[in-house]
Design a protein around this motif. Structure first.
Motif, mmCIF file in Angstrom:
data_model
loop_
_atom_site.group_PDB
_atom_site.id
_atom_site.type_symbol
_atom_site.label_atom_id
_atom_site.label_comp_id
_atom_site.label_asym_id
_atom_site.label_seq_id
_atom_site.Cartn_x
_atom_site.Cartn_y
_atom_site.Cartn_z
ATOM 1 N N UNK A 169 -7.103 1.524 12.116
ATOM 2 C CA UNK A 169 -6.646 0.293 11.645
ATOM 3 C C UNK A 169 -7.537 -0.342 10.848
ATOM 4 N N UNK A 170 -8.719 -0.219 10.826
ATOM 5 C CA UNK A 170 -9.848 -0.805 10.050
ATOM 6 C C UNK A 170 -9.693 0.076 8.657
ATOM 7 N N UNK A 171 -9.719 1.241 8.769
ATOM 8 C CA UNK A 171 -9.610 2.105 7.585
ATOM 9 C C UNK A 171 -8.375 1.463 6.612
ATOM 10 N N UNK A 172 -7.481 1.339 7.129
ATOM 11 C CA UNK A 172 -6.149 0.985 6.470
ATOM 12 C C UNK A 172 -6.451 -0.449 5.564
ATOM 13 N N UNK A 173 -7.199 -1.310 6.173
ATOM 14 C CA UNK A 173 -7.490 -2.494 5.673
ATOM 15 C C UNK A 173 -8.561 -2.230 4.375
ATOM 16 N N UNK A 174 -9.656 -1.550 4.744
ATOM 17 C CA UNK A 174 -10.530 -1.025 3.634
ATOM 18 C C UNK A 174 -9.769 -0.422 2.511
ATOM 19 N N UNK A 175 -8.929 0.656 3.007
ATOM 20 C CA UNK A 175 -8.457 1.425 1.868
ATOM 21 C C UNK A 175 -7.620 0.599 0.674
ATOM 22 N N UNK A 176 -6.619 -0.439 1.413
ATOM 23 C CA UNK A 176 -5.761 -1.333 0.900
ATOM 24 C C UNK A 176 -6.625 -2.362 0.023
ATOM 25 N N UNK A 177 -7.918 -2.754 0.329
ATOM 26 C CA UNK A 177 -8.463 -3.603 -0.316
ATOM 27 C C UNK A 177 -9.109 -2.799 -1.623
ATOM 28 N N UNK A 178 -9.561 -1.755 -1.382
ATOM 29 C CA UNK A 178 -10.155 -0.821 -2.304
ATOM 30 C C UNK A 178 -9.278 -0.161 -3.611
ATOM 31 N N UNK A 179 -7.982 -0.017 -2.969
ATOM 32 C CA UNK A 179 -7.050 0.713 -4.111
ATOM 33 C C UNK A 179 -5.799 0.156 -4.402
ATOM 34 N N UNK A 180 -5.224 -0.594 -3.381
ATOM 35 C CA UNK A 180 -3.900 -1.228 -3.515
ATOM 36 C C UNK A 180 -3.883 -2.775 -3.377
ATOM 37 N N UNK A 181 -4.893 -3.434 -3.854
ATOM 38 C CA UNK A 181 -4.773 -4.854 -3.829
ATOM 39 C C UNK A 181 -4.537 -5.731 -2.727
ATOM 40 N N UNK A 182 -4.990 -5.155 -1.589
ATOM 41 C CA UNK A 182 -4.672 -5.567 -0.254
ATOM 42 C C UNK A 182 -3.267 -5.457 0.455
ATOM 43 N N UNK A 183 -2.630 -4.305 -0.181
ATOM 44 C CA UNK A 183 -1.222 -4.006 0.142
ATOM 45 C C UNK A 183 -1.301 -3.020 1.358
ATOM 46 N N UNK A 184 -1.400 -3.482 2.624
ATOM 47 C CA UNK A 184 -1.667 -2.322 3.491
ATOM 48 C C UNK A 184 -0.477 -1.458 3.907
ATOM 49 N N UNK A 185 0.620 -1.988 3.715
ATOM 50 C CA UNK A 185 1.981 -1.128 3.947
ATOM 51 C C UNK A 185 1.658 0.148 2.847
ATOM 52 N N UNK A 186 1.493 -0.299 1.780
ATOM 53 C CA UNK A 186 1.495 0.741 0.575
ATOM 54 C C UNK A 186 0.257 1.923 0.735
ATOM 55 N N UNK A 187 -0.700 1.317 1.333
ATOM 56 C CA UNK A 187 -1.892 2.101 1.746
ATOM 57 C C UNK A 187 -1.524 3.215 2.774
ATOM 58 N N UNK A 188 -0.680 2.557 3.803
ATOM 59 C CA UNK A 188 -0.299 3.486 4.996
ATOM 60 C C UNK A 188 0.742 4.691 4.327
ATOM 61 N N UNK A 189 1.684 4.193 3.709
ATOM 62 C CA UNK A 189 2.752 4.969 3.140
ATOM 63 C C UNK A 189 2.084 6.278 2.238
ATOM 64 N N UNK A 190 1.051 5.696 1.391
ATOM 65 C CA UNK A 190 0.459 6.765 0.592
ATOM 66 C C UNK A 190 -0.366 7.692 1.316
ATOM 67 N N UNK A 191 -1.070 7.244 2.234
ATOM 68 C CA UNK A 191 -1.839 8.209 3.022
ATOM 69 C C UNK A 191 -1.309 8.956 3.916
ATOM 70 N N UNK A 192 -0.111 8.606 4.441
ATOM 71 C CA UNK A 192 0.798 9.718 5.296
ATOM 72 C C UNK A 192 1.468 10.782 4.329
ATOM 73 N N UNK A 193 1.859 10.090 3.077
ATOM 74 C CA UNK A 193 2.793 10.874 2.261
ATOM 75 C C UNK A 193 1.844 12.005 1.748
ATOM 76 N N UNK A 194 0.523 11.580 1.262
ATOM 77 C CA UNK A 194 -0.087 12.426 0.731
ATOM 78 C C UNK A 194 -0.796 13.742 1.896
ATOM 79 N N UNK A 195 -0.893 13.194 3.226
ATOM 80 C CA UNK A 195 -1.147 14.397 4.071
ATOM 81 C C UNK A 195 0.043 15.307 4.252
ATOM 82 N N UNK A 196 1.396 14.882 4.175
ATOM 83 C CA UNK A 196 2.454 15.626 4.235
ATOM 84 C C UNK A 196 2.713 16.474 3.008
ATOM 85 N N UNK A 197 2.490 15.916 1.866
ATOM 86 C CA UNK A 197 2.302 16.890 0.743
ATOM 87 C C UNK A 197 1.098 17.941 0.878
#
Length: 293
Positions: free
Chosen positions: A252-280
């Motif tokens: 949960x913490x990592x999603x917030x950190x990743x969202x701030x670092x790369x996606x302007x605080x968009x946690x949902x976008x961070x979550x979708x990207x993370x799972x999508x990148x794993x699946x691909x």
């Protein structure tokens, strides 16, 4: 509150009408079937084991197909081969998208038919093709397997669950007929730890889960594996891709950190990207299950 505790409040359940109907039809067709090809996901071979599979197989021959071989390292495959051997099972590893391991599947299915036709001959009956059914969770690669066995595209195949919706017989050769069945899933997912892995791997419908919870669970699982089995994973997969390491954070913490670092605080976008990148496979070959030694 942990991810596991969260999921007790947000149960993953998915049993759409077409699956319920197809499962009923499948049970009626099973009496006509000689061999069951059970397809599982190499990243989660235990989570993709349907709890009713042994009941469906009964005394019939079973060929255990572990698909998506390309998404785990060879040493992980070796561990699973040994583990299944300890369970008195022989796994056949395949990459159905690229045709790897397909010939061995056809031979294993046809071998079961030799015994069948020997019995028919003894009763004065003519030989007939082996009838096999392909069963597994949604999106584990059943249709891609059938297309490879046939050598051409005859059933629709797509990287999302729920594409196959009806049972259909396909003639593979003079020796083999296959029944393509929609993905089967328990009417109730009692094992929520397994359900989370199904969601992470896209082997269950997207409507059944929360992306942020699933992405956080993925990070927690990955952190545990990095501590217990680092030699079976790519080195620092999240740090390499996102320039932010996960090992010091909860999911949960990592999603917030990743969202701030790369996606302007968009946690949902961070979550979708993370799972999508794993699946691909963009994070490397990451299994979510390792057999106990």
């Amino acid at each position: 509150m942990s991810i596991t505790q969260n999921y007790k409040l947000n149960l993953i359940q998915w049993y759409p009408g077409h699956i319920a109907k197809a499962e009923k039809n499948l049970k009626e067709q099973l009496k006509r079937v000689d061999v069951i090809l059970e397809v599982r996901d190499a990243r989660i071979p235990l989570a993709t084991n349907h709890p009713q599979m042994n009941e469906w197989v009964g005394s019939k021959s079973r060929v255990l197909v572990i698909n998506r071989l390309d998404m785990i390292y060879p040493q992980v495959r070796s561990l699973w081969v040994e583990w299944f051997k300890s369970q008195e099972q022989v796994p056949y590893f395949t990459n159905a998208q690229h045709g790897q391991g397909i010939t061995a599947i056809a031979k294993a299915a046809q071998a079961a038919g030799v015994e069948l036709n020997e019995r028919r001959k003894q009763r004065g009956m003519l030989p007939r093709p082996v009838r096999a059914v392909v069963i597994g969770f949604p999106n584990v690669g059943k249709s891609a397997l059938i297309n490879r066995l046939l050598g051409k595209r005859v059933v629709e195949s797509a990287a999302r669950p729920g594409v196959t919706r009806q049972l259909r017989w396909v003639r593979i050769s003079e020796q083999l007929e296959l029944l393509d069945a929609p993905g089967v899933i328990p009417a109730r997912l009692d094992d929520q730890a397994a359900a989370v892995k199904l969601a992470i791997c896209d082997d269950i419908g997207e409507a059944s889960y929360d992306n942020q919870l699933v992405a956080a669970a993925f990070v927690d699982i990955l952190n545990e594996l990095q501590e217990s089995h680092p030699h079976l994973l790519p080195p620092h997969p999240l740090l390499s891709r996102y320039e932010v390491d996960s090992i010091i954070h909860t999911g949960e913490e990592y999603l917030h950190v990743l969202a701030e670092h790369r996606y302007k605080g968009d946690i949902e976008r961070a979550a979708r990207t993370l799972v999508s990148d794993f699946r691909k496979g963009l994070l490397g070959n990451i299994p979510l299950e390792i057999p106990l030694q």
